[in-house]
Design an enzyme around this catalytic site. Structure first.
Site: not given
Ligand code: NAD
Length: 376
Positions: A122, A127, A130, A133, A230
């Site tokens: 990521r 992006q 991805d 996402s 994460y």
């Molecule tokens: P994910 O699908 O791995 O998880 C979903 C959510 O569940 C996360 O926000 C996580 O913190 C939460 N979670 C885990 N355990 C938990 C618990 N016990 N109680 C409550 N919530 C809990 O997450 P995602 O959608 O892939 O996003 C992860 C990160 O990646 C975020 O910071 C997002 O902004 C980032 N991201 C970055 C990029 C990029 O830079 N290109 C793109 C997409 C996402």
């Protein structure tokens, strides 16, 4: 180089790895594209549109793969696809490599150079590739639509001559890409939305969408985000505190949408059977983490579980597949961008396996599983 796009074979998979728009772009970039007949029909992309975009339509799987240098898929190729794959061909798909170990081994054995699209790092440059996402965003949207459909009441507040209907209360647990879109969608439908996550960075994001944030904000919470962005797996002690905080909240909700995941680990259990039992009859829970084991006790993959007290728990499999035309279009654009990494500066087919993105996503090559996290 020839890119093949075959029909998804897994039951219930309605998406397709290329759409006519990306076929056109791939051809303009110098690739030839072969599409297996019917590959896009479940996502509303007919063969004629692929042909008009310049693709060759292959009648059989064998024909589709005979000259393929690259196979684009949504899901991991099945045995019949692997058998028809030319030796050394590149495969790009969502391989689910932690769970689908046998399929990974089969790809390795067949000599495929396979990329797991979910391993694309990521970083800013990636992006546009991805897939996590692009698909999670649509899954978050669709989860609210499914939930609203199963809910026997209205989502928005309505003032009518016959009286007022209260707005639905929606609680989103896990505020990553899917959770944020679920919040936004529930808000658009007029619900009163609250949300929780273990990563402190999400608090501001939740509030910027007009929802209220709820979490145990202790020392562990302040350090719950990894360098990669994460969530960490939280201690039993934190989870107990979290459960206590959300218990009284859940009892008052009309809809709970759970999306919590930890990469490479089973989904954390966030909602207990007792909490489900505390909800009102007719309430709905949508468990987006069901394919990773689920966040909710009693949720069943591919089923609507109705509890004794009349709460519906939706364990919808493949939510992006329920919005297949858009999910395919976004996924196909992710793969189009990824295909660009197979070309050198002169536009010739010459993948640079030292490239940071290709290196991170490469899982099998030269007959073996090569990804450091997957080698047993
Ligand atoms: P994910 O699908 O791995 O998880 C979903 C959510 O569940 C996360 O926000 C996580 O913190 C939460 N979670 C885990 N355990 C938990 C618990 N016990 N109680 C409550 N919530 C809990 O997450 P995602 O959608 O892939 O996003 C992860 C990160 O990646 C975020 O910071 C997002 O902004 C980032 N991201 C970055 C990029 C990029 O830079 N290109 C793109 C997409 C996402």
């Amino acid at each position: 180089a020839v890119i093949a796009v075959t029909k998804e074979r897994r039951a219930g998979e309605t998406r397709v790895a290329a759409v006519p728009e990306t076929v056109k772009k791939l051809i303009a970039a110098g690739f030839a594209v072969t599409v297996e007949a019917g590959a896009g029909s479940a996502a509303s992309y007919p063969d004629a549109d692929y042909a008009a975009a310049g693709a060759t339509i292959a009648k059989t799987l064998k024909d589709a793969l005979a000259k393929a240098d690259i196979l684009f898929k949504v899901r991991a190729p099945e045995a019949d696809e692997i058998a028809a794959l030319p030796k050394g061909a590149i495969v790009a798909a969502v391989l689910n490599p932690y769970q689908d170990k046998a399929q990974l081994e089969a790809l390795a054995k067949a000599g495929a150079t396979a990329f797991a699209m979910e391993f694309v790092p990521r970083i800013t440059r990636a992006q546009v590739m991805d897939v996590l996402s692009s698909q999670a965003n649509l899954a978050g949207y669709r989860a609210v639509i499914e939930g609203a459909e199963a809910y026997g009441r209205a989502m928005p507040m309505m003032m009518t001559a016959a009286g007022t209907i209260a707005a639905a209360k929606v609680f989103v647990m896990g505020v990553g890409v899917a959770g944020l879109q679920a919040i936004a969608t529930a808000r658009r439908l007029g619900a009163v939305v609250t949300a929780t996550d273990v990563r402190p960075a999400t608090k501001e994001q939740v509030e910027s969408l007009g929802a209220k944030f709820l979490a145990v904000e202790d020392e562990e919470f302040k350090n719950a985000q990894t360098a990669g962005g994460y969530a960490k797996e939280m201690s039993a002690e934190y989870q107990a505190k979290q459960a206590e905080l959300v218990s009284s909240h859940i009892a008052k909700q009309d809809m709970v949408i759970t999306t919590a995941l930890i990469p490479g680990r089973p989904a954390p259990k966030l909602v207990s059977a007792a909490q489900v039992a505390s909800m009102k009859p007719g309430s709905v829970i949508v468990d987006l983490a069901i394919e990773q084991g689920g966040n909710v006790e009693g949720a069943k993959l591919g089923e609507v579980a109705v509890t004794q007290n009349g709460v519906k728990i939706l364990g919808v499999a493949n939510l992006p597949g329920r919005i297949a035309a858009d999910a395919s279009a976004l996924y196909a654009r992710n793969l189009f961008a990824f295909a660009g990494l197979f070309l050198n500066k002169e536009g010739q087919f010459a993948p640079d396996y030292e490239d940071e993105i290709l290196k991170a996503a490469l899982v099998t090559q030269g007959g073996a599983v090569v990804h450091p996290q997957l080698k047993s």
